[in-house]
Design a protein around this motif. Structure first.
Motif, PDB file in Angstrom:
ATOM      1  N   UNK A 189       7.435  -1.487   3.622  1.00  0.00           N
ATOM      2  CA  UNK A 189       7.717  -2.613   2.732  1.00  0.00           C
ATOM      3  C   UNK A 189       8.477  -3.713   3.492  1.00  0.00           C
ATOM      4  N   UNK A 190       9.447  -3.282   4.327  1.00  0.00           N
ATOM      5  CA  UNK A 190      10.215  -4.239   5.128  1.00  0.00           C
ATOM      6  C   UNK A 190       9.298  -5.039   6.036  1.00  0.00           C
ATOM      7  N   UNK A 191       8.237  -4.349   6.506  1.00  0.00           N
ATOM      8  CA  UNK A 191       7.303  -5.034   7.398  1.00  0.00           C
ATOM      9  C   UNK A 191       6.318  -5.897   6.624  1.00  0.00           C
ATOM     10  N   UNK A 192       6.508  -5.980   5.299  1.00  0.00           N
ATOM     11  CA  UNK A 192       5.703  -6.883   4.492  1.00  0.00           C
ATOM     12  C   UNK A 192       4.469  -6.246   3.883  1.00  0.00           C
ATOM     13  N   UNK A 193       4.452  -4.902   3.811  1.00  0.00           N
ATOM     14  CA  UNK A 193       3.275  -4.245   3.229  1.00  0.00           C
ATOM     15  C   UNK A 193       3.272  -4.412   1.715  1.00  0.00           C
ATOM     16  N   UNK A 194       2.038  -4.644   1.185  1.00  0.00           N
ATOM     17  CA  UNK A 194       1.899  -4.734  -0.260  1.00  0.00           C
ATOM     18  C   UNK A 194       1.674  -3.326  -0.817  1.00  0.00           C
ATOM     19  N   UNK A 195       1.650  -3.194  -2.151  1.00  0.00           N
ATOM     20  CA  UNK A 195       1.472  -1.882  -2.775  1.00  0.00           C
ATOM     21  C   UNK A 195       0.193  -1.196  -2.287  1.00  0.00           C
ATOM     22  N   UNK A 196      -0.868  -2.011  -2.199  1.00  0.00           N
ATOM     23  CA  UNK A 196      -2.151  -1.464  -1.785  1.00  0.00           C
ATOM     24  C   UNK A 196      -2.060  -0.940  -0.346  1.00  0.00           C
ATOM     25  N   UNK A 197      -1.362  -1.712   0.498  1.00  0.00           N
ATOM     26  CA  UNK A 197      -1.222  -1.309   1.893  1.00  0.00           C
ATOM     27  C   UNK A 197      -0.420  -0.015   2.007  1.00  0.00           C
ATOM     28  N   UNK A 198       0.653   0.025   1.227  1.00  0.00           N
ATOM     29  CA  UNK A 198       1.477   1.239   1.272  1.00  0.00           C
ATOM     30  C   UNK A 198       0.634   2.451   0.899  1.00  0.00           C
ATOM     31  N   UNK A 199      -0.221   2.261  -0.098  1.00  0.00           N
ATOM     32  CA  UNK A 199      -1.058   3.383  -0.536  1.00  0.00           C
ATOM     33  C   UNK A 199      -2.052   3.792   0.552  1.00  0.00           C
ATOM     34  N   UNK A 200      -2.771   2.808   1.097  1.00  0.00           N
ATOM     35  CA  UNK A 200      -3.820   3.163   2.063  1.00  0.00           C
ATOM     36  C   UNK A 200      -3.255   3.503   3.437  1.00  0.00           C
ATOM     37  N   UNK A 201      -2.113   2.895   3.825  1.00  0.00           N
ATOM     38  CA  UNK A 201      -1.625   3.099   5.188  1.00  0.00           C
ATOM     39  C   UNK A 201      -0.527   4.145   5.294  1.00  0.00           C
ATOM     40  N   UNK A 202       0.156   4.408   4.186  1.00  0.00           N
ATOM     41  CA  UNK A 202       1.245   5.388   4.248  1.00  0.00           C
ATOM     42  C   UNK A 202       0.920   6.637   3.430  1.00  0.00           C
ATOM     43  N   UNK A 203       0.704   6.432   2.136  1.00  0.00           N
ATOM     44  CA  UNK A 203       0.561   7.589   1.241  1.00  0.00           C
ATOM     45  C   UNK A 203      -0.695   8.408   1.575  1.00  0.00           C
ATOM     46  N   UNK A 204      -1.817   7.710   1.697  1.00  0.00           N
ATOM     47  CA  UNK A 204      -3.079   8.422   1.907  1.00  0.00           C
ATOM     48  C   UNK A 204      -3.076   9.246   3.195  1.00  0.00           C
ATOM     49  N   UNK A 205      -2.732   8.642   4.340  1.00  0.00           N
ATOM     50  CA  UNK A 205      -2.710   9.444   5.570  1.00  0.00           C
ATOM     51  C   UNK A 205      -1.719  10.596   5.494  1.00  0.00           C
ATOM     52  N   UNK A 206      -0.573  10.342   4.852  1.00  0.00           N
ATOM     53  CA  UNK A 206       0.436  11.390   4.744  1.00  0.00           C
ATOM     54  C   UNK A 206      -0.100  12.581   3.946  1.00  0.00           C
ATOM     55  N   UNK A 207      -0.963  12.287   2.967  1.00  0.00           N
ATOM     56  CA  UNK A 207      -1.445  13.328   2.062  1.00  0.00           C
ATOM     57  C   UNK A 207      -2.553  14.197   2.662  1.00  0.00           C
ATOM     58  N   UNK A 208      -3.221  13.630   3.692  1.00  0.00           N
ATOM     59  CA  UNK A 208      -4.404  14.337   4.199  1.00  0.00           C
ATOM     60  C   UNK A 208      -4.143  15.783   4.660  1.00  0.00           C
TER      61      UNK A 208
END
Lengths: 288, 379
Positions: A189-208
């Motif tokens: 978020x600090x790096x300017x990620x939007x909600x969608x980005x957080x989901x696709x770039x953080x949550x999704x990979x973490x969940x795999x």
């Protein structure tokens, strides 16, 4: 929810270095050999064969055939049509794999989005959790009669397998999505990620990795359900139907065990494939 | 952990590829599934209790089962009978009374004597039923229908319709043995059992097997059985096996009823027997009941002839047949208004059977073979 990881063999491997994999192979082979030896002894005791001088039990010896008889029945099931359905084992395997495949695809397509949603949204979890907890413990076997009638002969058995695979994937994905480190999200978020980005770039990979664990457990449970799913009305046969017929119609226990062996091997192969995919995925994602 | 933009696009591409593959394979499989074949009648295995619902939902075009599962559909206007089993094989065997050989040599009680008495009660009950059925205006007919309704959990009209096609009887004549030989031959032809198994159990041939497996000693001596004022086995009841709501096995229900004789004693008690339902009874099918015999949980049981034959030969379960319970009483049902009026109309249609080793399956196969049709599992 317990997360299953393969640490036990890892420790031995690290200790023994390069020899580790050989040692693992040896231990694996030894455990199988001991199992088969004990089995042979038990059979010999039931049959009253060497080294036992007399028949020791009132139960028919056919209940526990020798490993060699089961191996023979196993090979025979591939080279001869089975006496009930007149199908070769390959046809049974094809029919079962097809059911597993459809069940798995459906479970995956439904469970992953649902799990992500329930993991990331407190409202979704509040709505979904009671239903999940209510339906999860119901044995798929209990659904057999109604599924067969309501979902018909093709989808009915698939739905049984679906149930077995669905919950492990759902719960693991949900757990994974829930346990994303908040620091990672804050950093993004600090790096300017939007909600969608957080989901696709953080949550999704973490969940795999969690999802892969769910898949491996789910496939195992799916195979457990296959006998129940195929006991009745199994169109085109199935390994489960084979086992059921050998046990209840024919009392050909050597063949019944051969069918069980086939299920075991299929489960090893399919979960192995999932494990391989998991390794590839995590290496590709730079996690190992 | 993450390595920038490339990571994200890789994941999205992977998911997209996976989705395309999945959809493609599903579509291909569905297309492959729908391909039809020609030339024979297709069958699937269903429990008789599920057959009516599957016929009504159009999953199957026909089924073959025993009563009351035939009349169930007929009375419910779901199905019509295309053919009764006696039209395929006259007076064909169906349910039998089997005894565990271990019970005959039981030491705590006189197993042989108790079996003899049991067979006598079975004979009496069957004769009472035959008399009751002969006079539909009689009080005993009404009573029999009541008992059947209670035992099968069906309504009166289903039970009455079912009675018409069941031939109750205990005698084991030469026709009975011939039919069992034919069935055993069919089992050997299809490898459900083998010549080696016959040999392993000490039989020289199929006819040697049938003539020693069918033991008419107990029927022959049944007339000599005397009544007993006291119960002979108060501490060691006979453990009775029977199938769930199987109308063919009504004799055991009649023999246990205390009102039939009008003496406050059941027919079993008249001959000094204490009889109890076995652990696991009523069984779902004959295969499960044979499991009860094998485990020593069943002493005497009513079940279809095929499971006793197959499991005795294949698994060495120690049983013998001591009486018949009924013959005939099965039917081939087609869905109402389906336009199926002959066996040849069944070509490429789906028929449900209770299993490949059942008498119903064998009869269907025999009937279709006469028409030059094969019976193949639906794929």
């Amino acid at each position: 929810m317990q997360i299953l990881r393969d640490d036990s063999i890892g420790i031995l491997g690290r200790v023994t270095g390069l020899l580790g994999s050989w040692r693992r192979l040896f231990l694996g082979a030894a455990s199988l050999a001991v199992f088969i030896a004990l089995w042979s002894l038990y059979s010999a005791w039931l049959h009253g064969d060497w080294p036992f001088a007399y028949r020791s039990w009132s139960q028919p010896a056919e209940y526990i055939p020798y490993p060699s008889e089961v191996l023979y029945a196993f090979v025979d099931s591939f080279t001869h049509r089975d006496p009930f359905t007149s199908l070769y084992m390959t046809s049974h395997i094809y029919a079962s794999l097809k059911r597993m495949f459809f069940g798995f695809v459906l479970a995956f397509l439904v469970a992953v989005p649902l799990g992500l949603l329930m993991g990331r949204s407190a409202n979704a979890e509040a709505i979904g959790k009671p239903l999940v907890e209510l339906f999860r413990p119901i044995p798929p076997l209990a659904w057999v009669p109604i599924f067969l009638i309501a979902l018909k002969l093709f989808w009915g058995p698939i739905a049984i397998v679906f149930l077995g695979i669905f919950f492990p994937i759902l719960l693991n994905v949900m757990f994974g999505a829930k346990s994303v480190d908040p620091v990672l999200i804050d950093a993004a978020r600090t790096l300017g990620a939007k909600r969608r980005d957080i989901f696709t770039k953080v949550v999704l990979p973490f969940t795999i990795p969690y999802m892969m664990t769910g898949i491996k457990v789910g496939i195992g449970v799916g195979w457990m359900c296959i006998v129940a799913a195929e006991m009745l009305g199994a169109v085109g046969g199935g390994v489960g139907l084979f086992i059921y017929n050998m046990a209840y119609q024919g009392t050909m226990y050597d063949r019944m065990y051969a069918g069980m062996l086939v299920i075991g091997l299929l489960s090893v192969l399919t979960t192995g494939a999932a494990g391989f995919l998991e390794q590839r995925l995590s290496r590709w994602m730079g996690m190992k | 952990m993450m390595t920038g933009v490339a990571m994200e696009s890789k994941i999205i591409i992977a998911i997209a590829v996976a989705a395309v593959v999945v959809v493609g394979v599903v579509a291909a499989a569905v297309v492959l599934m729908s391909g039809g074949e020609g030339g024979s009648v297709k069958y699937i295995t269903l429990a008789p209790k599920d057959m009516k619902a599957n016929l009504a939902s159009g999953q199957i075009d026909a089924y073959i089962a025993w009563e009351p599962f035939v009349s169930d559909s007929v009375v419910g206007d779901v199905g019509e009978v295309l053919m009764w089993s006696d039209e395929i094989m006259d007076d064909h065997p169906c349910c039998v009374v089997a005894v565990r050989t271990g019970f005959l040599s039981e030491t705590s009680v006189n197993g042989t004597d108790l079996t003899n008495r049991f067979v006598r009660a079975h004979v009496d009950a069957t004769e009472w039923m035959l008399d009751a059925l002969a006079d539909e205006a009689g009080a005993n007919y009404t009573k029999l229908v009541e008992m059947a309704v209670q035992f099968t959990a069906r309504n009166e009209s289903v039970v009455k319709a079912a009675f018409v096609h069941i031939q109750f009887g205990y005698e084991m004549g030469s026709d009975f043995e011939e039919a069992l030989k034919k069935f055993t031959d069919m089992y050997i032809d299809t490898n459900m059992t083998t010549e080696e198994k016959l040999d392993e159990r000490g039989y020289e041939s199929v006819s040697d097997f049938v003539s020693s497996y069918v033991d008419d000693f107990y029927l022959a001596t049944a007339p000599n059985v005397a009544e007993s004022a006291t119960i002979l086995n108060p501490d060691r009841p006979i453990k009775l096996g029977y199938l769930l709501g199987d109308l063919h096995q009504l004799a055991q229900f009649v023999a246990q009823d205390k009102t039939v004789l009008g003496t406050d004693k059941s027919m079993f008690e008249k001959y000094g027997l204490k009889v109890e339902a076995a652990v696991g009874a009523p069984f779902a099918n004959g295969g499960a009941e044979m499991g009860g015999f094998a485990a020593g949980n069943v002493d005497i049981g009513y079940l279809g002839a095929p499971p006793t034959i197959l499991q005795h030969l294949n698994a060495g379960i120690g049983t013998k047949i001591v009486a018949q319970a009924n013959s005939e009483g099965s039917g081939l049902v087609v869905s109402a208004g389906s336009g199926i009026t002959s066996l040849s109309d069944l070509e490429n249609k789906t028929v449900a059977t209770p299993g490949e080793s059942s008498i119903q399956f064998l009869l269907l196969k025999i009937a279709l073979e006469r028409e030059g049709l094969d019976l193949e599992i639906k794929t």
